[in-house]
Design a protein around this motif. Structure first.
Motif, short mmCIF file in Angstrom:
data_model
loop_
_atom_site.label_atom_id
_atom_site.label_comp_id
_atom_site.label_asym_id
_atom_site.label_seq_id
_atom_site.Cartn_x
_atom_site.Cartn_y
_atom_site.Cartn_z
N GLU A 159 0.78 -1.23 0.15
CA GLU A 159 -0.02 0.02 -0.04
C GLU A 159 0.98 1.05 0.02
N GLN A 160 0.29 2.41 -0.55
CA GLN A 160 0.98 3.78 -0.38
C GLN A 160 0.21 4.38 0.78
N LYS A 161 1.10 4.66 1.61
CA LYS A 161 0.55 5.38 2.90
C LYS A 161 1.40 6.67 3.11
N THR A 175 -0.43 0.54 -9.71
CA THR A 175 0.82 -0.09 -10.02
C THR A 175 1.60 -0.77 -8.96
N THR A 176 2.20 -1.87 -9.24
CA THR A 176 2.97 -2.56 -8.34
C THR A 176 4.54 -2.31 -8.53
N TYR A 177 5.11 -1.93 -7.65
CA TYR A 177 6.59 -1.77 -7.75
C TYR A 177 7.36 -2.64 -6.93
N PRO A 178 8.44 -3.34 -7.69
CA PRO A 178 9.45 -3.96 -6.79
C PRO A 178 10.62 -3.51 -6.26
N MET A 223 4.76 6.60 1.20
CA MET A 223 5.42 5.65 1.20
C MET A 223 4.67 4.36 0.53
N TRP A 224 5.37 3.76 -0.42
CA TRP A 224 4.95 2.61 -0.94
C TRP A 224 6.00 1.31 -0.57
#
Length: 241
Positions: free
Chosen positions: A35-37, A93-96, A48-49
């Motif tokens: 999650e982006q918080k 979008t999912t970032y590694p 922050m992701w």
């Protein structure tokens, strides 16, 4: 002494094992994996992701710091999600990697000293790889990236400034920081020539820089830049020696 005992006491092996925590890391209070918080650290407000697997693996993650443009300054943190990686993360979008998107106060500019201190704090609080700290930013944030990397060239493994610029006389200091820059050739807010001068000076100093120029595109070169399918793989491939 047996060969097995020699292997088990190898300094390199001991060092590698010591770099891994005994258990997967726990996200800091207020954050959640996947999650982006909104978060605050050392007085800095940011998005922050954390990757979904943040609390499931022991290896350290790459860190990407995104610097927004002048229009996103102020006290409304939602404004930071108007463009770039934080906008894409908000859309699913999912970032590694760990993505950090701080916000400037109204009228402020990105200070290399402030960013250097923020990076040090992030390394302390998050499970990130200190050799894979990366940076990108657009417009005022692109300028901030050039300024940061030329002032503290050991902070970042690579940068991707979009419609930004720096001081060509200072970029030789960051010759070991690879650059992937973007700009529109019809930009009247930050003329193409300003970033071209930095790219040319970095190349002349022995640095590595690619420069993607979008014909007929004005200041909004960040929309095609952050859709570049090669940008994220390039960033992830960078590591400080």
């Amino acid at each position: 002494m047996s060969r097995r005992h020699l292997l088990m006491t190898s300094p390199a092996l001991v060092s590698a094992c010591a770099s891994l925590p005994s258990a997967p890391p726990v996200p800091p209070e207020g954050l959640a994996a996947g999650e982006q918080k909104a978060w605050q650290l050392e007085g800095e407000r940011m998005w922050m992701w954390l990757p979904p697997e943040y609390a499931q693996r022991r290896e350290r993650w790459p860190l990407l710091v995104f610097l927004h443009g002048s229009g996103e300054r102020g006290s409304d943190l939602e404004a930071v999600k108007r463009n770039g990686p934080p906008m894409l993360a908000a859309r699913g979008t999912t970032y590694p990697l760990v993505l950090v998107s701080p916000q400037l106060e109204a009228g402020a500019v990105w200070s290399p000293e402030r960013l250097h201190q923020l990076l040090a704090a992030l390394k302390t609080r998050l499970h990130v790889d200190p050799q894979r700290c990366l940076g990108t930013g657009l417009s005022l944030g692109g300028h901030g990236m050039w300024h940061w990397a030329s002032t503290y060239p050991r902070d970042l493994a690579a940068i991707a400034p979009v419609c930004g610029y720096g001081d060509p006389a200072r970029v030789a200091a960051m010759r070991d920081v690879p650059v992937r820059a973007y700009h529109g050739d019809a930009d009247t807010v930050v003329p193409l020539a300003k970033q071209q001068a930095c790219v040319d000076a970095l190349r002349a100093a022995g640095g590595r820089a690619s420069f993607t120029i979008y014909p007929g595109v004005g200041h909004d070169s960040w929309t095609p830049a952050y859709q570049d399918p090669d940008l994220l793989p390039w960033l992830l491939a960078q590591r400080q020696s």
